[in-house]
Design a protein around this motif. Structure first.
Motif, mmCIF file in Angstrom:
data_model
loop_
_atom_site.group_PDB
_atom_site.id
_atom_site.type_symbol
_atom_site.label_atom_id
_atom_site.label_comp_id
_atom_site.label_asym_id
_atom_site.label_seq_id
_atom_site.Cartn_x
_atom_site.Cartn_y
_atom_site.Cartn_z
ATOM 1 N N GLY A 1 9.339 57.600 -36.728
ATOM 2 C CA GLY A 1 9.392 56.673 -37.854
ATOM 3 C C GLY A 1 9.895 55.289 -37.498
ATOM 4 O O GLY A 1 9.867 54.396 -38.359
ATOM 5 N N ASP A 2 10.364 55.082 -36.266
ATOM 6 C CA ASP A 2 10.832 53.749 -35.867
ATOM 7 C C ASP A 2 9.671 52.756 -35.849
ATOM 8 O O ASP A 2 8.516 53.124 -35.579
ATOM 9 C CB ASP A 2 11.468 53.798 -34.478
ATOM 10 N N THR A 3 9.987 51.496 -36.110
ATOM 11 C CA THR A 3 9.001 50.419 -36.042
ATOM 12 C C THR A 3 9.290 49.552 -34.824
ATOM 13 O O THR A 3 10.422 49.101 -34.628
ATOM 14 C CB THR A 3 9.033 49.560 -37.311
ATOM 15 N N LEU A 4 8.257 49.334 -34.002
ATOM 16 C CA LEU A 4 8.400 48.541 -32.780
ATOM 17 C C LEU A 4 7.558 47.280 -32.874
ATOM 18 O O LEU A 4 6.434 47.314 -33.409
ATOM 19 C CB LEU A 4 7.959 49.350 -31.562
ATOM 20 N N THR A 5 8.088 46.187 -32.382
ATOM 21 C CA THR A 5 7.354 44.928 -32.318
ATOM 22 C C THR A 5 7.303 44.450 -30.875
ATOM 23 O O THR A 5 7.882 45.059 -29.973
ATOM 24 C CB THR A 5 8.020 43.864 -33.209
ATOM 25 N N ALA A 6 6.629 43.326 -30.663
ATOM 26 C CA ALA A 6 6.446 42.819 -29.303
ATOM 27 C C ALA A 6 7.775 42.492 -28.636
ATOM 28 O O ALA A 6 7.972 42.769 -27.445
ATOM 29 C CB ALA A 6 5.550 41.583 -29.341
ATOM 30 N N VAL A 7 8.724 41.920 -29.404
ATOM 31 C CA VAL A 7 9.997 41.493 -28.786
ATOM 32 C C VAL A 7 10.870 42.681 -28.420
ATOM 33 O O VAL A 7 11.810 42.535 -27.641
ATOM 34 C CB VAL A 7 10.759 40.546 -29.732
ATOM 35 N N ASP A 8 10.577 43.875 -28.972
ATOM 36 C CA ASP A 8 11.353 45.060 -28.614
ATOM 37 C C ASP A 8 11.011 45.574 -27.224
ATOM 38 O O ASP A 8 11.797 46.324 -26.622
ATOM 39 C CB ASP A 8 11.109 46.175 -29.636
ATOM 40 N N ILE A 9 9.852 45.199 -26.697
ATOM 41 C CA ILE A 9 9.372 45.762 -25.434
ATOM 42 C C ILE A 9 9.188 44.700 -24.353
ATOM 43 O O ILE A 9 9.482 44.938 -23.184
ATOM 44 C CB ILE A 9 8.044 46.512 -25.663
ATOM 45 N N PHE A 10 8.717 43.512 -24.753
ATOM 46 C CA PHE A 10 8.357 42.496 -23.759
ATOM 47 C C PHE A 10 9.274 41.281 -23.855
ATOM 48 O O PHE A 10 9.864 41.009 -24.902
ATOM 49 C CB PHE A 10 6.905 42.039 -23.964
#
Length: 206
Positions: free
Chosen positions: A92-101
């Protein structure tokens, strides 16, 4: 190997620090929802499944509706798995670009190339055609020419470059640099070009 699902917005260009005009691709990367966390005990391997893009409930099958309900999210249009996910995530977590890159990262981008249907050898394999129109060759400009031997082996070798279906293939473009991240719009500006038409889905792997 972390990653995210994105949508190709289009291409543009940026001026680099040394004054060069660099062609780049704009990708909407996320937001993606963690729709499943696969474990070794239950599934036999470890992976994180992400969902991206909205889909109507009436166009979603009942098993998938239950699948999304477990993650407490709406139906998603595109699902993809990423193994060895570096970031600890929960269902259920929401991930965006800044969370990974971060800017400066090098990524691999996977997309499906534009389908061009059945094409001849000039377009498919960059043949030059037979040539001039002398000696009766009035209709041979884009023909492949000879494609096999004579009485031996009396067949066309497997793998011979000939006309056929072109495009619509899964293509990975490697080692592309993230030039800029626009977090408020979840946009990645990636150097170079990637396979796929505008609004097609991409997998961006770190």
């Amino acid at each position: 190997m972390s990653g995210i699902i994105g949508k190709k917005i289009g291409m543009t260009s940026m001026i680099s620090a040394d004054g060069r005009n660099v062609a780049c691709t704009v990708v909407q990367a996320g937001p993606c929802v963690v729709t499943q966390v696969k474990t070794m005990d239950k599934d036999g391997y470890e992976a994180v499944q992400l969902g991206f893009g909205e889909k109507k409930e009436k166009n979603t099958s009942a098993p998938l509706l239950g699948h999304f309900k477990k993650a407490n999210t709406t139906p998603k249009r595109k699902l993809a798995e990423f193994k060895e996910f570096a970031k600890q995530v929960s269902l259920g977590d929401t991930l965006t670009a800044v969370d990974i890159f971060v800017e400066g990262d090098f990524v691999d981008v996977i997309g499906t190339s534009k389908g061009k249907g059945f094409q001849g050898v000039v377009k498919r394999h960059n043949f030059s055609g037979v040539g001039g129109q002398t000696h009766g060759q009035h209709n041979r400009q884009r023909h492949p020419g000879s494609n096999g031997a004579c009485s031996f082996p009396a067949r066309v070798f497997k793998g011979q470059r000939m006309a056929g279906r072109t495009g619509n293939a899964r293509i990975k473009t490697q080692n592309l640099k993230i030039l800029k991240i626009i977090p408020e719009a979840n946009l990645l500006v990636i150097s170079g070009s990637v396979a796929g038409a505008k609004n097609s889905y991409l997998l961006i792997e770190k």
